[in-house]
Design an enzyme around this catalytic site. Structure first.
Site, short mmCIF file in Angstrom:
data_model
loop_
_atom_site.label_atom_id
_atom_site.label_comp_id
_atom_site.label_asym_id
_atom_site.label_seq_id
_atom_site.Cartn_x
_atom_site.Cartn_y
_atom_site.Cartn_z
N TYR A 56 39.47 57.10 41.98
CA TYR A 56 40.32 56.69 40.76
C TYR A 56 41.81 57.07 40.89
O TYR A 56 41.95 58.04 41.61
CB TYR A 56 39.73 57.68 39.65
CG TYR A 56 39.30 56.72 38.57
CD1 TYR A 56 40.36 56.01 37.64
CD2 TYR A 56 37.94 57.06 38.21
CE1 TYR A 56 39.60 55.22 36.67
CE2 TYR A 56 37.20 56.07 37.20
CZ TYR A 56 38.17 55.36 36.51
OH TYR A 56 37.72 54.36 35.64
N GLU A 58 44.70 56.07 38.60
CA GLU A 58 45.42 55.38 37.54
C GLU A 58 47.03 55.85 37.83
O GLU A 58 47.25 56.67 38.07
CB GLU A 58 44.77 55.99 36.29
CG GLU A 58 43.78 55.39 35.50
CD GLU A 58 43.27 55.95 34.37
OE1 GLU A 58 43.95 56.76 33.81
OE2 GLU A 58 42.37 55.29 33.78
N ASP A 202 51.67 29.96 37.33
CA ASP A 202 50.29 30.49 37.67
C ASP A 202 49.86 29.73 38.89
O ASP A 202 49.54 28.42 38.81
CB ASP A 202 49.51 30.10 36.49
CG ASP A 202 48.01 30.86 36.71
OD1 ASP A 202 47.62 30.90 37.93
OD2 ASP A 202 47.26 30.80 35.73
N THR A 228 45.63 34.48 41.40
CA THR A 228 44.19 35.23 42.08
C THR A 228 44.40 35.45 43.30
O THR A 228 45.18 34.90 43.97
CB THR A 228 43.06 34.23 41.74
OG1 THR A 228 43.23 32.97 42.45
CG2 THR A 228 42.82 34.00 40.45
N LYS A 231 41.29 32.68 45.94
CA LYS A 231 41.23 30.99 46.02
C LYS A 231 41.87 30.51 47.62
O LYS A 231 41.23 30.92 48.71
CB LYS A 231 41.69 30.38 44.93
CG LYS A 231 41.15 30.75 43.77
CD LYS A 231 41.29 30.05 42.40
CE LYS A 231 40.61 30.62 41.23
NZ LYS A 231 41.10 30.30 39.98
N ARG A 237 38.00 38.77 45.49
CA ARG A 237 38.44 38.83 44.02
C ARG A 237 39.12 39.53 43.59
O ARG A 237 38.89 40.75 43.38
CB ARG A 237 36.90 38.50 43.26
CG ARG A 237 35.79 37.83 43.92
CD ARG A 237 34.85 37.57 42.82
NE ARG A 237 35.17 36.55 42.04
CZ ARG A 237 35.31 35.13 42.41
NH1 ARG A 237 34.70 34.96 43.55
NH2 ARG A 237 35.47 34.09 41.61
C1 LIG Z 1 41.23 30.64 38.65
C2 LIG Z 1 42.33 30.81 37.70
C3 LIG Z 1 42.39 31.79 36.85
C4 LIG Z 1 41.44 33.03 36.55
O1 LIG Z 1 41.08 33.61 37.72
P1 LIG Z 1 39.80 34.62 37.49
O2 LIG Z 1 39.85 35.36 38.77
O3 LIG Z 1 38.58 33.68 37.36
O4 LIG Z 1 39.81 35.34 36.13
C5 LIG Z 1 43.59 31.67 36.32
N1 LIG Z 1 44.71 30.60 36.31
C6 LIG Z 1 44.25 29.69 36.87
C7 LIG Z 1 45.14 28.40 37.06
C8 LIG Z 1 43.08 29.54 37.65
O5 LIG Z 1 42.75 28.48 38.48
#
Ligand SMILES: *Cc1c(COP(=O)(O)O)cnc(C)c1O
Length: 419
Positions: A56, A58, A202, A228, A231, A237
């Site tokens: 932990y 925090e 994003d 994220t 990807k 993740r």
């Molecule tokens: C995949 C994605 C997210 C969310 O990610 P998670 O890890 O699935 O919560 C947010 N914004 C965009 C543009 C994404 O492609």
């Protein structure tokens, strides 16, 4: 050592062990074209499966609410420093549990419930967390959504500017989950500045491309960059927020204690390893090849009569409208899965069909590129896809192709897999 600690999953829980092995084989034997997925390296897997999950912590490095942080602090600081260096950002917060919580933290940092947010509509390729109605972001905030033009299926930034002038959002999102074209961050930044909005980019899907220079970067144009880590960036993740020095305090406070408790330290270590990998020449080559492969796959699909949204791609992602192939996205996706080709059905802009059985499929090249596949393999994949989509109920054909897919996959071992 306590005997339980030396036991493998297979000893303790054969059911789960067997299911994990089966999934590993499935990932080995199929052509994975889900645009948001990838194969992490063995090193990233090892960091993610480490004893760091026991701790932990925090707070932030040097300012924790628990003792015993000697090593955790160094791991998180390394991760932060690598993220800043790779993306050229003033500040990085590497604690968000995933992309959606990272985005929620952006709302919590800058908006009050009822304030106006502007983002791309889900059916145009936006993400749920950019203000779509079923998301908390569309129900706790006043959401204004922009889309794509009917004639080009691309964002019209003049329309976005008009809407922003009228609605005066406090937060403007750029980015999404099904955008096959380059995102013009500079234009969004200009619009946000004009209306006094926070500009959040994003880059969840394209972070690996951005890191490698295969897509323009939103740094330093955006106030906040959300991503994220799993990807195209090819980490575990997780989620990450980067921002200007001016927004550092607001972002850090929003993540902890605003939204989360203890960070997932095993994930932080996995992200740190992935960021180190992403700074290499090998990664740059991989990221550019993702785009080369997507363009090759798109061209081969067009040659075979597939209709692609916007006619092609600039990045890792292709959206195909199967209306001209006389099959729905869902039926095609299920048939392709039976043939060892895994992707997802997806709405296309102005889709007359329902989201649960839409007209399109979404195709991405990150995973196959991580396996080392190149343009000749993309041509082969397009040929298989055409055969399956043209005969969506021919189970014999699907089984035959699944066998050919397995043979091809055997020549391109996937990173991180032990089977
Ligand atoms: C995949 C994605 C997210 C969310 O990610 P998670 O890890 O699935 O919560 C947010 N914004 C965009 C543009 C994404 O492609």
């Amino acid at each position: 050592m306590h005997p339980a600690l030396t036991k493998t999953i297979a000893d303790v829980d054969p059911e789960i062990a067997e299911l994990i092995t089966s999934e590993e084989k499935r990932q080995r034997d199929s052509i994975r074209l889900i645009a948001s997925e990838n194969y992490v390296s063995g090193a990233v897997l090892a960091a993610t499966g480490s004893v760091l999950t026991n701790k932990y912590s925090e707070g932030y490095p040097g300012k924790r609410y628990y003792e015993g942080q000697k090593y955790i602090d160094q791991i998180e600081q390394l991760c932060i420093d690598r993220a800043k260096k790779l993306f050229g950002a003033d500040h990085a917060n590497v604690q968000p549990y995933s992309g959606s919580p990272a985005n929620l933290a952006v709302y919590f940092a800058f908006l009050k419930p009822g304030d106006t947010v502007m983002g791309m509509a889900l059916p145009s390729g936006g993400h749920l967390t950019h203000g779509w109605n079923v998301s908390i972001t569309g129900s706790y905030f006043k959401s204004v959504q922009y889309g794509v033009r009917k004639d080009t299926h691309r964002v019209d930034l003049d329309e976005v500017r008009e809407l922003a002038r009228k609605e005066k959002p406090k937060l403007l999102w750029a980015g999404g989950t099904a955008i096959p074209r380059t995102i013009e961050f500079a234009a969004y930044a200009d619009i946000a500045k004009e209306v006094g909005a926070i500009f959040a980019a994003d880059i969840a899907h394209i972070a690996g491309l951005v890191a490698a220079g295969a897509h323009p970067s939103p740094v330093p144009l955006a106030d906040v960059v959300s991503t994220t880590t799993h990807k195209t960036l090819r980490g575990p993740r997780g989620g990450m927020l980067m921002c200007t020095a001016a927004q550092q305090k607001a972002i850090d406070r929003a993540v902890f204690p605003g939204l989360q408790g203890g960070p997932h330290n095993h994930t932080t270590a996995g992200i740190a390893v992935a960021l180190k990998e992403a700074a290499t020449e090998t990664f740059k080559t991989y990221a550019h090849q993702i785009v080369t492969n997507a363009k090759a796959l798109a061209a081969a699909l067009v040659e075979r009569g597939f209709a692609l949204v916007t006619g092609g791609t600039d990045n890792h992602l292709i959206l195909a409208d199967l209306t001209t192939k006389n099959v729905s996205g869902k039926i095609a996706a299920k048939a392709l899965d039976a043939a060892g080709i895994e992707l997802n059905y997806n709405s296309v802009p102005f889709d007359p069909r329902k989201p649960f059985d839409p007209s399109g499929i979404r195709i991405g090249t990150p995973s196959v590129t991580s396996r080392g596949m190149r343009e000749p393999e993309m041509k082969q994949i397009a040929a298989w896809m055409d055969q399956v989509v043209s005969a969506p109920s021919d189970a014999t054909l699907h089984a035959k192709i699944a066998g050919e897919v397995r043979e091809l996959c055997a020549k391109f071992p996937a990173p991180g897999l032990l089977v």
